[in-house]
Design an enzyme around this catalytic site. Sequence first.
Site, short mmCIF file in Angstrom:
data_model
loop_
_atom_site.label_atom_id
_atom_site.label_comp_id
_atom_site.label_asym_id
_atom_site.label_seq_id
_atom_site.Cartn_x
_atom_site.Cartn_y
_atom_site.Cartn_z
N GLU A 43 74.92 67.29 41.66
CA GLU A 43 74.10 68.25 40.93
C GLU A 43 73.85 67.73 39.53
O GLU A 43 74.80 67.47 38.78
CB GLU A 43 74.82 69.60 40.80
CG GLU A 43 74.99 70.33 42.11
CD GLU A 43 75.81 71.62 41.97
OE1 GLU A 43 75.91 72.35 42.96
OE2 GLU A 43 76.35 71.88 40.87
N HIS A 45 82.71 82.02 37.64
CA HIS A 45 83.49 80.79 37.84
C HIS A 45 84.91 81.07 38.33
O HIS A 45 85.68 80.13 38.54
CB HIS A 45 83.58 80.00 36.53
CG HIS A 45 82.33 79.24 36.23
ND1 HIS A 45 81.53 79.52 35.14
CD2 HIS A 45 81.73 78.21 36.86
CE1 HIS A 45 80.50 78.69 35.12
NE2 HIS A 45 80.58 77.88 36.16
N ASN A 83 77.67 67.31 38.35
CA ASN A 83 78.76 67.85 39.15
C ASN A 83 78.56 67.31 40.56
O ASN A 83 77.49 66.79 40.88
CB ASN A 83 78.73 69.38 39.11
CG ASN A 83 80.03 69.99 39.60
OD1 ASN A 83 81.05 69.32 39.73
ND2 ASN A 83 79.99 71.28 39.89
N ARG A 106 74.84 67.79 32.42
CA ARG A 106 76.08 67.23 32.96
C ARG A 106 75.86 67.02 34.45
O ARG A 106 74.89 67.51 35.03
CB ARG A 106 77.27 68.16 32.74
CG ARG A 106 77.20 69.44 33.56
CD ARG A 106 78.35 70.38 33.22
NE ARG A 106 79.62 69.92 33.78
CZ ARG A 106 80.15 70.37 34.93
NH1 ARG A 106 79.50 71.26 35.65
NH2 ARG A 106 81.31 69.93 35.36
N TYR A 127 88.13 67.50 36.40
CA TYR A 127 87.16 68.33 35.69
C TYR A 127 87.11 67.96 34.22
O TYR A 127 88.14 67.68 33.62
CB TYR A 127 87.59 69.81 35.69
CG TYR A 127 87.60 70.50 36.99
CD1 TYR A 127 86.48 70.55 37.79
CD2 TYR A 127 88.74 71.18 37.39
CE1 TYR A 127 86.50 71.26 38.97
CE2 TYR A 127 88.77 71.90 38.57
CZ TYR A 127 87.64 71.92 39.36
OH TYR A 127 87.67 72.63 40.51
N TYR A 133 88.85 72.88 47.68
CA TYR A 133 87.81 73.70 47.07
C TYR A 133 86.42 73.16 47.39
O TYR A 133 85.48 73.89 47.66
CB TYR A 133 88.02 73.77 45.55
CG TYR A 133 86.88 74.43 44.83
CD1 TYR A 133 86.61 75.78 45.02
CD2 TYR A 133 86.05 73.70 43.97
CE1 TYR A 133 85.55 76.39 44.37
CE2 TYR A 133 84.99 74.30 43.33
CZ TYR A 133 84.75 75.65 43.52
OH TYR A 133 83.70 76.24 42.89
N LYS A 134 86.28 71.84 47.37
CA LYS A 134 84.98 71.23 47.64
C LYS A 134 84.68 71.18 49.14
O LYS A 134 83.60 70.74 49.53
CB LYS A 134 84.91 69.85 47.00
CG LYS A 134 84.82 69.93 45.46
CD LYS A 134 84.82 68.57 44.80
CE LYS A 134 84.81 68.64 43.28
NZ LYS A 134 83.54 69.12 42.69
#
Lengths: 355, 202
Positions: free
Chosen positions: A265, A193, A225, A223, A37, A316-317
């Site tokens: 994204e 978040h 993601n 940005r 991250y 998490y993904k």
Amino acid sequence: MSIQFNDETFRDDYTFRNSDWAINRFPFPFHEDHYMYSVNMEQHRGGPEGSVFEKRFDVDEHYVAEMRDRAQVLADDPLRCQSLPHMTLAGWDLLELIMVSKSEDYPDLFELHRDDDKWRWVNKPLGIDDSFTFMDETTLPYGPMEYITRQTQGDFAVLDQRDDNLWMDAGMITTQADWSLDFDIGMNFFEWHAPVPKANEMGIFVRALKFLMSVQQGAPARRLNWTMTVNPLLDTSPENYHKWGIQKTQMTPENVGEKQHLRVELQTFFRLPRSNGLVFPIRCYLISLDDLTSIPKWGRRLHRVIRDLPEELATYKGFIDNRPMIIDYLAKVDNGAETSPGIWPDLHLEPDAKA
Amino acid sequence: MSKFQFPKAIFSRPVYTVLERRVGSHHLMVADAEGGGALLDLAKSDSGLMADAHVIYIPKHTGDTYSKPLAAFAPGQFYIGSSYEASVARLRRTLLGAHMGLQVYLAGTEGLMGQVQSEAAQAGISPESIQSEHRGSVARRMQCVHCKGITEDVTVDPFVCGHCGLNLYVRDHYSRRLAAFQGVCVNAEDPGNVPKAKELYT
């Protein structure tokens, strides 16, 4: 028109395809061979010609089909588009921003004619020609945010700024990476978040919030993601997870290249002039591993990123169970050669490149 | 023992304190079940407070264990509700008539406190004037992310949605607006296999 729009689906028979043009301009999110991250913000001031960064709101070959998919999601679940009562002004801000940007950036596709508050909006790809009064909701078939985001690719979170925080007080969310607008609406930046592992401890959100609250009008930021999605499914919502979750178990070593998609994204951030809100478009791009590895640098790099990703992030993904299969597939295209810095395909740097 | 130490959790999850008297023009106290004990502790710390207080108390299974001693403090207004649903119209009416300087004291289950907080927020009461103390059951109020139905008093994980019947796991992600935690299908990727339900926090 300048773009040939695909007739394709993002569900059921999944006829979604990327053309060579779309593959070459795919926003590959890794500028080096590993990932962690970071706030990774930059100014959204255009980019190389033809890239997804060039225009304020990128329109590509998937536009018409994505809007059809959105209409279907909304028909099935109207709660995917919500706006708290104080957010209507921000909705008008957003409508203006998109209409002005698209008509300037794609004059062959979109037209905006303004005579004081009497506006006429022409959207040629979707066959829309509407006249309305700016700031008068009764002259549009939907609220302003819903009206314009039914015609614009990407999800839209519209944020109110107050009490030194950003509040998710409106949104059009139909192509989300597994979060629920209905649940998160009304939350502040840290609350929505909260489920993201590690980033909070790293101080990511404190820094990101500081950055976002100071975004100025006319100086948008962006940005990238990413996550992984099985099948080119736009609607990976928690609402429908009980229906699509099973698809994650239907991958095999034979079909992984076709079924597994990298989901990227392009997140942009624009200050809204009247409301002082912030709009946060989250534009989703999908590419199958078969197509992605047709760019040799991307195949090598994605292999290294996925292989070395901390377990917590892969969990998490949502691809921890499929990771070994993905790595096996990608390992075959990783010859160990170096990768050039940055995200671009750099085909001319490959050993077999034609001079 | 009715006080529970919640484990450290993600940011959206509410945290609770111990109620303390604050300076205010009016005092609204809302509690359920063992939360009555927290109001009693508050009243004992400053007996003058209760004369200016409007108490809305829902005893649930506790009978008159707390309602009797609370009544003995002679609150300015004292209402015993048969359920939250039965009390909510009175609560809304009270919040509608609230003046500047109102202090709100909440005690009891997370579901009760969360719902009153949500009502107070809609009525424009500032969060700084609201205190919450958890007492009693650690049950959660859960929203099913799939059908949107709310299931009250969930004490096990996973649990069955009271509306659509899906097996849901219990997340810590919490919506103040809904006053609910999020429940998500636990066996979407393995339909035949529902993990055995465990008591929360075990």
